[in-house]
Design a protein around this motif. Structure first.
Motif, mmCIF file in Angstrom:
data_model
loop_
_atom_site.group_PDB
_atom_site.id
_atom_site.type_symbol
_atom_site.label_atom_id
_atom_site.label_comp_id
_atom_site.label_asym_id
_atom_site.label_seq_id
_atom_site.Cartn_x
_atom_site.Cartn_y
_atom_site.Cartn_z
ATOM 1 N N ARG A 182 -2.052 1.491 4.816
ATOM 2 C CA ARG A 182 -0.656 1.468 5.245
ATOM 3 C C ARG A 182 -0.534 1.891 6.710
ATOM 4 O O ARG A 182 0.200 1.271 7.496
ATOM 5 C CB ARG A 182 0.165 2.400 4.353
ATOM 6 C CG ARG A 182 1.649 2.520 4.701
ATOM 7 C CD ARG A 182 2.421 1.274 4.285
ATOM 8 N NE ARG A 182 3.847 1.471 4.416
ATOM 9 C CZ ARG A 182 4.645 1.922 3.449
ATOM 10 N NH1 ARG A 182 4.129 2.215 2.262
ATOM 11 N NH2 ARG A 182 5.930 2.074 3.648
ATOM 12 N N HIS A 199 0.839 -1.196 0.000
ATOM 13 C CA HIS A 199 0.000 0.000 0.000
ATOM 14 C C HIS A 199 0.871 1.242 0.000
ATOM 15 O O HIS A 199 1.941 1.269 0.607
ATOM 16 C CB HIS A 199 -0.918 -0.010 1.235
ATOM 17 C CG HIS A 199 -1.807 -1.204 1.311
ATOM 18 N ND1 HIS A 199 -2.963 -1.329 0.581
ATOM 19 C CD2 HIS A 199 -1.691 -2.363 2.020
ATOM 20 C CE1 HIS A 199 -3.534 -2.493 0.838
ATOM 21 N NE2 HIS A 199 -2.782 -3.147 1.710
ATOM 22 N N HIS A 200 0.425 2.267 -0.707
ATOM 23 C CA HIS A 200 1.198 3.494 -0.827
ATOM 24 C C HIS A 200 1.310 4.204 0.518
ATOM 25 O O HIS A 200 0.451 4.078 1.392
ATOM 26 C CB HIS A 200 0.555 4.422 -1.860
ATOM 27 C CG HIS A 200 0.554 3.859 -3.252
ATOM 28 N ND1 HIS A 200 1.721 3.589 -3.935
ATOM 29 C CD2 HIS A 200 -0.462 3.516 -4.079
ATOM 30 C CE1 HIS A 200 1.424 3.100 -5.129
ATOM 31 N NE2 HIS A 200 0.099 3.038 -5.237
ATOM 32 N N THR A 231 -1.494 6.055 3.012
ATOM 33 C CA THR A 231 -2.846 5.548 2.805
ATOM 34 C C THR A 231 -3.386 5.005 4.125
ATOM 35 O O THR A 231 -2.631 4.684 5.054
ATOM 36 C CB THR A 231 -2.866 4.421 1.758
ATOM 37 O OG1 THR A 231 -2.050 3.340 2.225
ATOM 38 C CG2 THR A 231 -2.358 4.924 0.414
#
Length: 313
Positions: free
Chosen positions: A243, A236-237, A240
């Protein structure tokens, strides 16, 4: 009988605590508890091995994982006698320290555990993980105990609290089965599925209105459940929601891995394959778990066993 050990008990400088992995006062306390269970009667033909030597020998075995032959040279006790002494002393320790590990029985007890996790992960009531206890290949077992690490093992499935204490342990699952598979059949999961674990009722988080259940934290190998919380799968970026959630969960769940690390560092029997019959490995593993809790809770041994400055708050 054993001049070396008697001299060790009279020395200063931490030699005794390093040898037995506990303070001399806790050694004497443990000896007082198990002494009547392990001492033998004197006969006309032989003098019995003192209970103090039996306990010290067993603690040294757990602390080092040395072979019976090495312990024979150190304690001047025959290897056949050692092979009988160690399981007997471990069973005695398990009997007198059995209350050191106890699954909470009421919502109030679970809430006291949740208080330790609340700052990092509200509604968490423990962290779960499995550990491979490496053993020699059991005879005629085929691939039953052969795991993905290419060793033979049994599984220790454990639940720990925020104070680095075991509150549940299931030992003996076959190494070829995944952590998630072992957990599905253990007593803790049975209690969760049947609703007999007595967790507190769902309640909203502060400032919220939606009821949130109390959960156990685990890694991605476990199946999701109302009371089992695992990370979002995949990458996940940065920044986010997924994350951030995974980071919070991992920083709270890592305590169970730290507990396994302490256990393995102090009781170095887990550093290599345990060279005894598989049937005795769960007993010895449980002895180390109970001693872990006993020493963590001890006023005189806790800083020897697991110094506070090394524990993640």
């Amino acid at each position: 009988m054993n001049t070396f050990f008697m001299e060790l008990t009279s020395e200063d400088g931490g030699e005794f605590s390093n040898f037995c992995r506990m303070s001399s006062s806790d050694f004497e306390l443990l000896l007082q508890k198990i002494g009547p269970m392990i001492e033998k009667q004197q006969t006309r033909l032989r003098m019995p091995i003192p209970a103090k030597i039996r306990l010290a020998l067993t603690l040294r075995y757990l602390a080092t994982g040395d072979s019976y032959k090495s312990l024979h040279y150190l304690f001047k006790v025959s290897t056949p006698a050692i092979s009988q002494i160690i399981p007997e002393v471990c069973q005695a320790i398990n009997s007198v320290l059995k209350d050191q590990i106890k699954l909470p029985q009421s919502p109030a007890e679970w809430l006291s555990i949740e208080a330790g996790f609340r700052r990092k992960f509200p509604r968490c009531v423990g962290a779960i993980d499995g550990k491979h206890i490496v053993i020699k290949c059991p005879p005629h077992s085929g691939s039953q105990y052969y795991n993905y690490k290419h060793t033979y093992s049994i599984i220790l499935m454990a639940l720990v609290d925020s104070e680095y204490r075991f509150i549940f342990a299931d030992i003996g699952g076959q190494g070829r089965i995944s952590d998630g598979g072992i957990f599905q059949t253990c007593l803790l999961m049975q209690k969760i599925n049947t609703g007999t674990i007595n967790l507190p009722p769902d309640a909203p988080l502060p400032g919220r209105e939606i009821d949130v259940p109390y959960v156990f934290l685990c890694d991605g190998a476990f199946a999701i459940h109302k009371h089992i919380m695992k990370p979002f799968p995949g990458d996940h970026h940065f920044n986010t929601m997924e994350r951030t959630f995974n980071n919070k969960l991992s920083s709270s769940r890592i305590i169970v891995e730290n507990v396994f690390g302490i256990l393995t560092t102090v009781f170095r029997i887990f550093k290599k394959p345990i060279e005894i019959d598989r049937e005795n490995v769960p007993t010895i593993t449980m002895t180390c778990i109970l001693l872990h809790n006993f020493l963590i809770n001890s006023r005189t041994s806790s800083n020897i066993y697991a110094p506070k400055e090394l524990l993640i708050p």
